[in-house]
Motif scaffolding. Structure first.
Motif, PDB file in Angstrom:
ATOM      1  N   LEU A 134       7.994 -11.299 -10.667  1.00 51.59           N
ATOM      2  CA  LEU A 134       8.496 -12.683 -10.678  1.00 51.59           C
ATOM      3  C   LEU A 134       9.696 -12.848  -9.750  1.00 51.59           C
ATOM      4  N   GLN A 135      10.468 -11.770  -9.596  1.00 53.59           N
ATOM      5  CA  GLN A 135      11.655 -11.851  -8.732  1.00 53.59           C
ATOM      6  C   GLN A 135      11.375 -11.399  -7.303  1.00 53.59           C
ATOM      7  N   ASN A 136      10.078 -11.329  -6.970  1.00 56.96           N
ATOM      8  CA  ASN A 136       9.682 -10.969  -5.604  1.00 56.96           C
ATOM      9  C   ASN A 136      10.250  -9.654  -5.111  1.00 56.96           C
ATOM     10  N   GLN A 137      10.448  -8.724  -6.045  1.00 57.68           N
ATOM     11  CA  GLN A 137      10.973  -7.419  -5.639  1.00 57.68           C
ATOM     12  C   GLN A 137       9.807  -6.452  -5.407  1.00 57.68           C
ATOM     13  N   ASP A 138      10.140  -5.293  -4.856  1.00 57.51           N
ATOM     14  CA  ASP A 138       9.124  -4.247  -4.735  1.00 57.51           C
ATOM     15  C   ASP A 138       8.726  -3.793  -6.130  1.00 57.51           C
ATOM     16  N   TYR A 139       7.495  -3.388  -6.296  1.00 57.78           N
ATOM     17  CA  TYR A 139       7.066  -2.903  -7.611  1.00 57.78           C
ATOM     18  C   TYR A 139       5.997  -1.840  -7.453  1.00 57.78           C
TER      19      TYR A 139
END
Ligand code: ATP
Length: 333
Positions: A178-183
């Motif tokens: 949701l926070q557009n971070q790497d995952y």
């Protein structure tokens, strides 16, 4: 109208409609050749002109067709005609998890929990992240839970361990998505945590996760862990299998916990290595003691070598604590 679509294919006989997705119709058919019921997903080819949908369909088919696990819906075959693309899937006779009326309590959640984990673990071991684990994407067939819908799934290359593409249903998506971070694959653990939490609480977790204090303490710990926001601290599938609640439940139900088995084997092996190292070390010390005493009593070769008691005691105590270990015959002794 659907009956006409399906009659285009002579092998499959239309029985009834099963459901409707955003971009597809799903119907129950009978495979005449195999005399088997199947679910057929029918997609209007015009829709594939939309590039994002075409990409997701391509991914779905490429990933799904290679999967073979009890807790993953099977994709038997795909084919097309002028107007439609057809996906022939394993039929699940109890519909989706979201359509279940049954109440899930602490004493019956494990069955569904471990089956979904088995399916996700299989995907992760094949470098696949599902990215849309939610009750609509879990089908049930005679009590067997099966993961379906690989439209959002991704197969990672060995060189690409983190991705940042936004995917999946918002309600079940991990914070890092949701926070557009790497995952990474831990996004599926978060989603599974939300699904299990919801089944047990009849609502989704709040921003500040609060697990029902009346649940078994070890299950509470596990749910908090799965719903940990920093994904580095969230458990992997293997770590879930190795948590106290899971190990206890699997033992109680006499289910084989492959990771616990692996862990015990490694522990045993490590102990053996440790013992052998210690033993060799003892032998070296014994040799040293022999040489030392020889050098002290060079004139009297019949004198028995002095072996320090501490060394003898250390090997004795290892024997006591780990009786299974067999000491190899050592020519130096
Ligand atoms: N293998 C199956 N066995 C039984 N029922 C199925 C099967 N696959 C799908 N269905 C039924 O069809 C419905 C729609 O299927 P599905 O969600 O896969 O379609 P979709 O086009 O991928 O949907 P969406 O685009 O909304 O994700 C499901 O909710 C379920 O009720």
């Amino acid at each position: 109208m659907l009956q006409n679509y399906v009659s285009n294919t002579t092998r499959y006989q239309y029985i009834q409609q099963l459901g409707q997705g955003q971009m597809s119709q799903v119907v129950l058919v009978k495979d005449i050749m195999k005399n088997q019921l199947c679910a057929m997903k029918i997609i209007l080819k015009e829709l594939l002109e939309e590039p994002q949908f075409a990409l997701s369909m391509k991914r779905e088919i490429l990933i799904h067709m290679n999967l073979n696990h009890k807790n993953v819906v099977k994709l038997y075959e795909t084919f097309e005609d002028d107007n439609f693309l057809y996906l022939v899937l394993e039929y699940c006779n109890q519909g989706t998890l979201s359509s279940q009326k049954a109440m899930f309590l602490e004493n019956n959640i494990f069955d569904c929990f471990h089956q979904m984990l088995d399916g996700i673990d299989y995907l992760h071991n094949n470098n696949i992240i599902h990215r849309d684990i939610q009750p609509d994407n879990i089908l049930i067939d005679n009590g067997v839970y099966k993961i379906c819908d690989f439209g959002n799934a991704i197969q990672l290359n060995f060189d690409k361990l983190y991705i940042s593409e936004k995917q999946g249903s918002i309600d079940y998506a991990a914070p890092e998505i949701l926070q557009n971070q790497d995952y990474d694959h831990k996004v599926d653990i978060w989603s599974l945590g939300v699904v299990i939490y919801e089944l047990l609480h009849q609502h989704k977790p709040q921003q500040e996760v609060q697990v029902n204090e009346r649940l078994n303490e070890d299950l509470q710990i596990l749910l908090y862990a799965m719903l940990t926001k920093p994904f580095q601290q969230r458990p992997s599938c293997k770590q879930v299998y190795l948590c106290k609640w899971f190990k206890k439940m699997m033992k109680q139900l006499k289910l084989f916990n492959k990771y616990e088995h692996e862990q015990l084997k490694t522990k045993h092996l490590n102990k053996q290595i440790q013992i052998k190292t210690l033993q060799n070390c003892c032998f070296d010390l014994k040799q040293a003691a022999v040489s030392h005493s020889n050098s002290l009593t060079q004139s009297d070769s019949t004198t028995a070598p002095m072996i320090p008691n501490s060394i003898q005691n250390s090997t004795d105590s290892l024997h006591d604590s780990i009786p299974i270990v067999e000491f190899p015959a050592n020519p130096q002794m």
